[in-house]
Design an enzyme around this catalytic site. Structure first.
Site, PDB file in Angstrom:
ATOM      1  N   CYS A  16     -45.615  30.556   2.510  1.00  0.00           N
ATOM      2  CA  CYS A  16     -46.204  31.478   3.470  1.00  0.00           C
ATOM      3  C   CYS A  16     -47.309  32.249   2.764  1.00  0.00           C
ATOM      4  O   CYS A  16     -47.128  32.732   1.651  1.00  0.00           O
ATOM      5  CB  CYS A  16     -45.117  32.437   3.968  1.00  0.00           C
ATOM      6  SG  CYS A  16     -45.762  33.975   4.645  1.00  0.00           S
ATOM      7  N   CYS A  30     -45.656  30.862   9.275  1.00  0.00           N
ATOM      8  CA  CYS A  30     -44.418  31.455   8.769  1.00  0.00           C
ATOM      9  C   CYS A  30     -43.539  31.961   9.914  1.00  0.00           C
ATOM     10  O   CYS A  30     -44.002  32.727  10.757  1.00  0.00           O
ATOM     11  CB  CYS A  30     -44.758  32.593   7.816  1.00  0.00           C
ATOM     12  SG  CYS A  30     -43.319  33.522   7.286  1.00  0.00           S
ATOM     13  N   ASP A  46      -9.884   5.456  -8.120  1.00  0.00           N
ATOM     14  CA  ASP A  46     -10.627   4.930  -6.989  1.00  0.00           C
ATOM     15  C   ASP A  46     -11.350   3.656  -7.406  1.00  0.00           C
ATOM     16  O   ASP A  46     -12.536   3.659  -7.696  1.00  0.00           O
ATOM     17  CB  ASP A  46     -11.617   5.998  -6.510  1.00  0.00           C
ATOM     18  CG  ASP A  46     -12.079   5.736  -5.092  1.00  0.00           C
ATOM     19  OD1 ASP A  46     -11.537   4.816  -4.451  1.00  0.00           O
ATOM     20  OD2 ASP A  46     -12.985   6.445  -4.640  1.00  0.00           O
ATOM     21  N   CYS A  59     -45.440  39.894   4.826  1.00  0.00           N
ATOM     22  CA  CYS A  59     -44.357  39.081   5.381  1.00  0.00           C
ATOM     23  C   CYS A  59     -43.012  39.774   5.160  1.00  0.00           C
ATOM     24  O   CYS A  59     -42.595  40.006   4.033  1.00  0.00           O
ATOM     25  CB  CYS A  59     -44.350  37.700   4.733  1.00  0.00           C
ATOM     26  SG  CYS A  59     -42.985  36.683   5.299  1.00  0.00           S
ATOM     27  N   TYR A 106      -0.405   0.714 -13.383  1.00  0.00           N
ATOM     28  CA  TYR A 106       0.433   1.768 -12.824  1.00  0.00           C
ATOM     29  C   TYR A 106       1.771   1.272 -12.252  1.00  0.00           C
ATOM     30  O   TYR A 106       2.528   2.052 -11.710  1.00  0.00           O
ATOM     31  CB  TYR A 106      -0.313   2.574 -11.762  1.00  0.00           C
ATOM     32  CG  TYR A 106      -1.011   1.753 -10.681  1.00  0.00           C
ATOM     33  CD1 TYR A 106      -0.284   1.030  -9.754  1.00  0.00           C
ATOM     34  CD2 TYR A 106      -2.402   1.742 -10.592  1.00  0.00           C
ATOM     35  CE1 TYR A 106      -0.924   0.298  -8.766  1.00  0.00           C
ATOM     36  CE2 TYR A 106      -3.049   1.018  -9.600  1.00  0.00           C
ATOM     37  CZ  TYR A 106      -2.302   0.297  -8.696  1.00  0.00           C
ATOM     38  OH  TYR A 106      -2.929  -0.420  -7.725  1.00  0.00           O
ATOM     39  N   CYS A 116     -43.517  35.991   9.682  1.00  0.00           N
ATOM     40  CA  CYS A 116     -44.677  36.868   9.861  1.00  0.00           C
ATOM     41  C   CYS A 116     -45.845  36.197  10.576  1.00  0.00           C
ATOM     42  O   CYS A 116     -46.836  36.847  10.887  1.00  0.00           O
ATOM     43  CB  CYS A 116     -45.143  37.424   8.522  1.00  0.00           C
ATOM     44  SG  CYS A 116     -45.960  36.199   7.484  1.00  0.00           S
ATOM     45  N   SER A 176       0.870  -1.173   0.000  1.00  0.00           N
ATOM     46  CA  SER A 176       0.000   0.000   0.000  1.00  0.00           C
ATOM     47  C   SER A 176       0.911   1.228   0.000  1.00  0.00           C
ATOM     48  O   SER A 176       2.116   1.103  -0.183  1.00  0.00           O
ATOM     49  CB  SER A 176      -0.929  -0.016   1.206  1.00  0.00           C
ATOM     50  OG  SER A 176      -0.163   0.029   2.388  1.00  0.00           O
ATOM     51  N   LYS A 219      -3.899  12.784  -0.952  1.00  0.00           N
ATOM     52  CA  LYS A 219      -5.354  12.618  -1.057  1.00  0.00           C
ATOM     53  C   LYS A 219      -6.065  13.964  -1.177  1.00  0.00           C
ATOM     54  O   LYS A 219      -5.663  14.942  -0.547  1.00  0.00           O
ATOM     55  CB  LYS A 219      -5.878  11.908   0.200  1.00  0.00           C
ATOM     56  CG  LYS A 219      -5.412  10.464   0.331  1.00  0.00           C
ATOM     57  CD  LYS A 219      -6.325   9.560  -0.461  1.00  0.00           C
ATOM     58  CE  LYS A 219      -6.262   8.119  -0.010  1.00  0.00           C
ATOM     59  NZ  LYS A 219      -6.896   7.833   1.253  1.00  0.00           N
ATOM     60  N   LYS A 221      -4.840   9.111  -8.690  1.00  0.00           N
ATOM     61  CA  LYS A 221      -5.114   7.954  -7.848  1.00  0.00           C
ATOM     62  C   LYS A 221      -6.526   7.462  -8.159  1.00  0.00           C
ATOM     63  O   LYS A 221      -7.527   8.035  -7.697  1.00  0.00           O
ATOM     64  CB  LYS A 221      -4.983   8.318  -6.369  1.00  0.00           C
ATOM     65  CG  LYS A 221      -5.132   7.115  -5.473  1.00  0.00           C
ATOM     66  CD  LYS A 221      -4.687   7.413  -4.058  1.00  0.00           C
ATOM     67  CE  LYS A 221      -4.684   6.147  -3.218  1.00  0.00           C
ATOM     68  NZ  LYS A 221      -6.004   5.564  -3.064  1.00  0.00           N
ATOM     69  N   GLU A 266       0.853  10.663 -11.010  1.00  0.00           N
ATOM     70  CA  GLU A 266      -0.291   9.950 -11.586  1.00  0.00           C
ATOM     71  C   GLU A 266      -1.562  10.307 -10.819  1.00  0.00           C
ATOM     72  O   GLU A 266      -1.486  10.788  -9.688  1.00  0.00           O
ATOM     73  CB  GLU A 266      -0.062   8.422 -11.469  1.00  0.00           C
ATOM     74  CG  GLU A 266       1.235   7.957 -12.118  1.00  0.00           C
ATOM     75  CD  GLU A 266       1.640   6.543 -11.693  1.00  0.00           C
ATOM     76  OE1 GLU A 266       0.770   5.781 -11.215  1.00  0.00           O
ATOM     77  OE2 GLU A 266       2.834   6.230 -11.832  1.00  0.00           O
TER      78      GLU A 266
HETATM   79  O1  D41 Z   1      -4.234   4.831  -9.204  1.00  0.00           O
HETATM   80  C1  D41 Z   1      -3.988   4.200  -8.176  1.00  0.00           C
HETATM   81  N1  D41 Z   1      -4.968   3.840  -7.378  1.00  0.00           N
HETATM   82  C2  D41 Z   1      -2.584   3.789  -7.848  1.00  0.00           C
HETATM   83  C3  D41 Z   1      -2.377   2.885  -6.827  1.00  0.00           C
HETATM   84  C4  D41 Z   1      -1.461   4.312  -8.536  1.00  0.00           C
HETATM   85  N2  D41 Z   1      -1.612   5.196  -9.553  1.00  0.00           N
HETATM   86  N3  D41 Z   1      -0.224   3.931  -8.198  1.00  0.00           N
HETATM   87  C5  D41 Z   1       0.000   3.034  -7.193  1.00  0.00           C
HETATM   88  N4  D41 Z   1       1.267   2.695  -6.890  1.00  0.00           N
HETATM   89  C6  D41 Z   1       1.498   1.827  -5.906  1.00  0.00           C
HETATM   90  C7  D41 Z   1       2.920   1.492  -5.583  1.00  0.00           C
HETATM   91  C8  D41 Z   1       3.736   2.743  -5.449  1.00  0.00           C
HETATM   92  C9  D41 Z   1       3.000   0.723  -4.301  1.00  0.00           C
HETATM   93  C10 D41 Z   1       3.470   0.661  -6.681  1.00  0.00           C
HETATM   94  C11 D41 Z   1      -1.092   2.484  -6.480  1.00  0.00           C
HETATM   95  C12 D41 Z   1      -0.780   1.552  -5.452  1.00  0.00           C
HETATM   96  N5  D41 Z   1       0.501   1.258  -5.189  1.00  0.00           N
HETATM   97  C13 D41 Z   1      -1.785   0.872  -4.639  1.00  0.00           C
HETATM   98  N6  D41 Z   1      -3.053   0.726  -4.909  1.00  0.00           N
HETATM   99  C14 D41 Z   1      -3.645   0.033  -3.917  1.00  0.00           C
HETATM  100  C15 D41 Z   1      -2.755  -0.236  -2.998  1.00  0.00           C
HETATM  101  C16 D41 Z   1      -1.565   0.288  -3.455  1.00  0.00           C
END
Ligand code: D41
Length: 707
Positions: free
Chosen positions: A439, A421, A127, A445, A238, A424, A92, A327, A125, A123
């Site tokens: 009202c 109301c 979801d 009013c 990724y 008023c 993670s 985040k 992230k 990059e």
């Molecule tokens: O787009 C993502 N959710 C994302 C997740 C990303 N763009 N890069 C990621 N890179 C990593 C490492 C650096 C550990 C190779 C990741 C994740 N990990 C990741 N997603 C879920 C757990 C970790």
């Protein structure tokens, strides 16, 4: 030109060579669509060829190729998912939430690399759901979820149904596919697919999905791959975790490009940036772009680009030292509902407003949220003291998205919708069939008067500068004004002595003062000359907005003319429906309104305002009438240059009507990024589709130049 391919007629069989060529073609088209983001043919063409391939395989099962697109869904439902131990764990990442933490990260990376401005691969992230894909000699052999990072679940059968994931890799130029590849990425559902799914589910029955993330997770964990196949998931990779038999470039970004060359989709937003400044800019840029993307993201991921530096830094027990997830502020948070207040609008409509314990959500502090109407309170089953979910995305006004019922203590109180109301004391009425309560106090009013005045002085109405809500509130509260016309009877003394606050035992109340008072009087004086359309809008007739007022002013020379019009005559004006027509007739049938108009426009006596209403000699837009009059537009997707509301307003100002759904009568659909099913509908009906560039050109052509 899309590559053309001859497809034999219904009854002609394919030769084996043709069959094989078709499979290659389908795979090439899928790659162009998913990896290169550059579709070569319409979906219908893909489907046509797909059916040919399917038919050939039915006839000659021995021809069937493992990488045929028909082989994505196969086999019976599973009993359960097998456990998979990841040869290399799925790590993670550490999370950061602030600019300070970003600076810390950048500084640590600079120190570690001995370079003040190291390169990063930045990059988005995504979801979704992290997975590992294993390719052996270019063939997808296994897909597994992250699980706890060490052991995940074997979801190969489901992952094979995801068309963005190649079943076979493409050899890179002048090379061969790797003997072994372990690639990491995110499975997710695009917003348009999510919306299409839910629209269909609502219409024809079926499971309504909560949000794209849950949709992706739920879909990937279906035991029956046929169910997964219907959900239209996609994938971006990724990280290259392991690779044998292929020379690898020494940086993360270049490795992403290599993965792309092998036929694996990579997110289009990835960039190489340098230093803390570059990281900050990337974060800000993506935050801006967030709403317009066709998929959900919850932040950005920042990785040191140089792989040898990554290797030198290594991992802590849990996370890499060379990467962080920055985040975004959460768009949904939980807070306490302290009270519900009831606001009174200009036409008496009662709007419940949630008063909240202040929370930070979507990048701003929020202490109140609209509840729309009584039905909404019932729908949410809201009680005072509840823990509520507040949602604020983009610049949209905060909403109460739900109640966390598990956290109820039993001490919460019912929300009592008032019968009278709050401003008023007049009875609150609710017309059968309408959701809005009003009202009945009308002009007695003070709240309605206050809102009415704020509307009257606003920019598109009489445009009297300087009258903010505090001053208007004070004028009404201190009884300096009891009707719109009284505004024109104010003198310097009235205004200068206006109390802006209550004062207290040891503090005198603050007064408005002569300087501001004189400015206000000047603004009032200036407004005594006003075009008919703005005067009409300023009167605040129900459902007569600035555009309708403009149309009416083009058809009638003045108030006297309009007053004499019947509902049937009014309805002949395009865009004036029976509801609006009736509101206009009702307005002029009310003696009180006539009296106010008389006082506003009269000049004979001491109590008259002396406003001179100018008839429109030629309409504002120039040539005869509004250019888009009689045309109906539908908006879908996210425009980069403006919000949908703004786009709608601009079109309306050109006379167009904005509609919520596409029909054969729709003149055009304005389409932004991540369009919903409206686009599909438009294409089915052959309705004209206008993309952003063309839309901006259209506005420009008619003299509108949005910033
Ligand atoms: O787009 C993502 N959710 C994302 C997740 C990303 N763009 N890069 C990621 N890179 C990593 C490492 C650096 C550990 C190779 C990741 C994740 N990990 C990741 N997603 C879920 C757990 C970790």
């Amino acid at each position: 030109m899309p590559p053309s391919i001859d497809v034999p007629g219904e009854n002609m069989s394919l030769s084996k060579a043709q069959y094989s060529e078709y499979v290659d073609t389908l795979n090439r088209w899928a790659q162009a669509y998913y990896v290169d983001d550059a579709p070569l043919v319409p979906d219908s063409e893909y489907d046509r060829l797909y059916r040919e391939v399917e038919a050939a395989e039915l006839e000659h099962s021995d021809w069937r190729r493992a990488d045929s697109p028909t082989q994505r869904v196969g086999g019976a439902p599973l009993k359960s998912f097998a456990a998979v131990t990841h040869a290399i764990p799925l790590m993670s990442m550490g999370d950061i939430f602030s600019a300070d933490e970003l600076d810390d990260f950048a500084r640590r990376m600079a120190e570690a690399s001995g370079n003040m401005e190291p390169e990063f691969c930045a990059e988005v992230k995504l979801d979704g759901l992290a997975v590992s894909l294993i390719y052996e000699n270019g063939v997808l052999v296994r897909a597994a979820t992250r699980g706890d990072g060490k052991v995940g679940e074997d979801v190969t059968a489901n992952v094979r149904t995801i068309r963005a994931i190649p079943l076979k890799l493409i050899p890179p130029k002048g090379g061969r596919v790797p003997e072994y590849l372990d690639v990491r990425g995110e499975v997710f559902m695009e917003r348009d697919k999510f919306n299409e799914w839910n629209e269909r589910a609502l219409k024809h029955g079926g499971k309504v999905l909560v949000n794209p993330r849950n949709a992706a997770a739920g879909s990937l964990r279906q035991l029956d791959p046929k169910v997964t196949a219907q959900r239209k998931l996609t994938f971006n990779c990724y990280y290259l975790a392991d690779c044998r038999g292929l020379e690898l470039p020494p940086a993360q970004y270049e490795r992403l490009q290599l993965l792309k060359a092998l036929g694996l989709p990579v997110n289009a937003e990835a960039r190489v940036v340098t230093g803390a400044e570059g990281l900050r800019e990337f974060y800000e840029g993506i935050l801006q772009k967030r709403e317009s993307l066709n998929y959900d993201i919850d932040g950005v991921v920042l990785k040191l680009n140089d792989i040898s530096l990554q290797e030198r830094l290594g991992f802590t027990a849990k996370v890499p030292r060379w990467a962080v997830a920055y985040k975004f502020p959460p768009e949904e948070v939980v807070t306490e509902l302290i009270d519900v207040e009831f606001q009174v609008g200009r036409t008496g409509q009662i709007t419940p407003v949630a008063k909240l314990k202040t929370v930070y959500v979507g990048g701003a502090n929020v202490s109140s949220a609209t509840l729309h109407n009584e039905d909404e309170i019932k729908r949410l089953d809201l009680k005072i003291g509840d823990q509520v979910i507040i949602r604020r995305a983009g610049d949209v006004i905060p909403q109460v998205a739900g109640v966390v019922k598990e956290r109820r203590q039993g001490t919460e109180r019912e929300v009592v919708f008032p019968t009278h109301c709050p401003a008023c004391g007049s009875a609150i009425e609710r017309v059968a069939g309408e959701t809005i309560a009003r009202c009945s106090g009308g002009l007695v009013c003070p709240a309605q008067l206050r809102e009415g005045i704020l509307h009257f002085v606003s920019r598109e109405a009489m445009d009297i500068e300087g009258f903010g809500s505090r001053i208007v509130e004070a004028l009404v509260g201190q009884r300096k004004i009891s009707s719109l016309a009284d505004l024109y009877l104010l003198n310097l003394e009235d205004l200068a002595l206006l109390q802006l606050d209550e004062g207290s035992a040891d503090k005198k109340p603050r007064l408005l003062g002569k300087v501001v008072a004189a400015k206000l009087l000047e603004a009032i004086q200036k407004s005594r000359q006003v075009p008919f359309n703005r005067f009409l809008y300023a009167l605040g007739i129900r459902e007569v907005g600035a555009v309708t007022a403009q149309l009416l002013a083009e058809h009638y020379r003045g108030i006297a003319d309009l007053k004499a019009a019947t509902a049937d005559e009014l309805k002949e004006i395009p865009e004036v429906g029976s509801v609006v027509a009736q509101h206009i007739v009702d307005f002029f049938a009310e003696p009180h309104n006539l009296e106010i108009i008389e006082r506003l426009t009269g000049s004979g006596d001491l109590f008259s305002a002396g406003i001179s209403v100018q008839p429109l000699d030629r309409p504002a837009a120039g040539e005869g009438t509004l250019p888009l009059l009689g045309q109906s537009f539908v908006l879908t997707g996210t425009l980069e240059s403006m919000g949908r509301t703004e786009a709608g307003r601009l079109l309306q100002s050109l006379g167009a009507k904005i509609s919520g759904s596409v029909s054969a009568k729709t003149s055009a659909v304005v389409c932004g990024a991540a369009p919903g099913s409206k686009l599909t509908k438009a294409q089915q009906l052959g309705v004209r589709v206008i993309y952003e560039e063309e839309f901006l050109a259209l506005l420009k052509e008619h003299g509108l130049n949005p910033a």
